[in-house]
Write an enzyme that holds these catalytic residues in place. Structure first.
Site: not given
Ligand code: NAD
Length: 404
Positions: A214, A248
């Site tokens: 997502e 999002c």
């Molecule tokens: P992110 O990718 O930084 O983090 C998401 C998760 O991944 C966190 O739990 C984080 O700890 C983990 N993570 C980060 N680096 C990692 C790695 N190297 N290996 C494994 N896990 C890792 O995302 P974010 O900044 O928390 O979220 C924002 C983004 O999410 C925006 O782009 C937003 O549009 C999107 N989003 C999408 C939806 C949807 O339903 N499509 C909903 C909410 C947010």
């Protein structure tokens, strides 16, 4: 779980043992687990509200609508319908197989990993967890380290649920997420940025397991010349600035015909002043890093509604009233309380520019002309579309949700 001595591999093995025990995932056992979860969440509603306030300054009404109510509503919907959804579905058998019967039965994947972002840190963690538990999987949840109070709350809920063979919460940042990706989960459910989403997609491919990604994107709102200006501005303001724009599927930018541009910007300004006379009803930016990133997107001629409070990470809503396609705010997903307004004269050029940003998670079309709106809907591939309103398509539990 205490992150200092928690070992994801040991957690994974416990979940695997739990999954192998079929008695723990009968329909009755699954419903009982979800009902126990519902009782804990009901009892701890105030704790959740204060965790969300600490992490994101969420006003109570926002926490209730988009986090508590959303998840509890989904929990109850699932408990009510699970028996019916779980029943095998009959299929026809070819005449040359007779006598025979055929059916499709629904089976869980096994042990599932759910990784969640920080913007709706409760809802986006628990919604996939609940679905996965309901289906009979054992689940490891990795909430976002950027919403630590909510992550701790979720770990406490798992502790109180006391079913470590069905549900565990692992705390920590990217290093812990990376360690989880080495484990052979049977299903990966990731919500977050595209960059990290690729890592989850790659891990799923390595383990030959299915995944749901997502992701984010730039969701446009496009107005036709017959759009009712005041009502459209009101609807966009109401949803764009919810959670300080960190949603999002919020409209990322608005494209408006040249002849409506001035009156539309005036109405947006009026509604913003009315809705946010001060910053108490506006959530805050999640971290200093994101605050600084957003500041670099604000141009000199931006219209600010109120005063920033950098120490409290409160960024006042901004309109970029004369935005062009080349400004910094149009180079990636904004994910904050900044709204560029771009005026257009040539619709086909505009559509080409919208499409150059990739397929959005949501598309918002404002017009009284159904043929115009349906024409654009057919041309711009998008995860969901809402006509003459914003975000309703993502909140309706009877509609699917996700990217293209
Ligand atoms: P992110 O990718 O930084 O983090 C998401 C998760 O991944 C966190 O739990 C984080 O700890 C983990 N993570 C980060 N680096 C990692 C790695 N190297 N290996 C494994 N896990 C890792 O995302 P974010 O900044 O928390 O979220 C924002 C983004 O999410 C925006 O782009 C937003 O549009 C999107 N989003 C999408 C939806 C949807 O339903 N499509 C909903 C909410 C947010």
């Amino acid at each position: 779980m205490n992150k200092d001595n928690y070992d994801p591999r040991k957690g994974f093995e416990a979940l695997r043992r739990g999954f192998e025990n079929r008695e723990g995932r009968t329909l009755e056992a699954r419903v009982a687990l979800l009902e126990a979860l519902d009782r804990i969440l009901t009892k701890r509603e105030q704790d959740l509200e204060s965790a969300l306030r600490r992490d994101l300054g969420k006003p109570p009404i926002e926490s209730y609508l988009s986090e508590t109510y959303f998840v509890r509503n989904e929990l109850r919907l699932i408990c009510k319908n699970l028996a019916r959804w779980s029943k095998p579905k009959r299929r026809r058998s070819p005449f040359f197989f007779q006598p025979a019967s055929s059916w499709v039965s629904r089976e869980p994947f096994g042990v599932s990993l759910v990784a969640a972002p920080w913007n709706y840190p409760f809802q986006l963690s628990m919604s996939p967890v609940i679905g996965s538990l309901a289906a009979g999987n054992s689940v490891m949840l990795k909430p976002s380290e950027l919403a630590p109070a909510t992550a701790n709350f979720l770990a406490e809920v798992a502790h109180e649920l006391d079913s470590p063979e069905r549900f565990q919460v692992v705390l920590g940042g990217p290093e812990v997420g990376s360690a989880c990706l080495e484990l052979p989960f049977d299903h990966f459910f990731y919500t977050g940025s595209e960059r990290v989403g690729r890592l989850y997609g790659e891990a799923a491919a390595r383990h030959l397991s299915p995944s749901v990604l997502e992701l984010g994107g730039k969701c446009p709102a496009i107005l036709h010349h017959d759009a009712p200006v005041a009502e459209t501005a009101k609807r966009i303001v109401r949803q764009k600035f919810f959670n300080a724009g960190q949603t999002c599927m919020a409209p990322d930018y608005v494209v408006v015909p040249e002849q409506l541009h001035e009156s539309f910007v005036n109405k947006l300004t009026d509604h913003l002043r009315e809705s946010y006379p001060d910053l108490t009803d506006l959530g805050r930016i999640v971290s200093h890093e994101h605050y600084t990133r957003l500041e670099t997107l604000i141009e000199e001629e931006a219209k600010s509604i109120g005063q920033d409070e950098p120490e409290g990470l409160q960024l006042a809503p901004r309109l970029l009233p004369n935005a062009g396609w080349d400004i910094p705010a149009m180079q990636g997903e904004i994910f904050g309380p900044i709204l560029p307004v771009i005026s257009y004269t040539d619709l086909s050029d505009t559509i080409a520019r919208v499409k150059s940003h990739g397929s959005p998670l949501a598309l918002y079309l404002f017009s009284r002309d159904r043929a115009w709106a349906e024409g654009i809907a057919a041309e711009v591939p998008s995860g969901g579309i809402c006509f003459n309103d914003v975000m309703k398509q993502g909140i309706n539990l009877d509609l699917p949700f996700g990217g293209v």
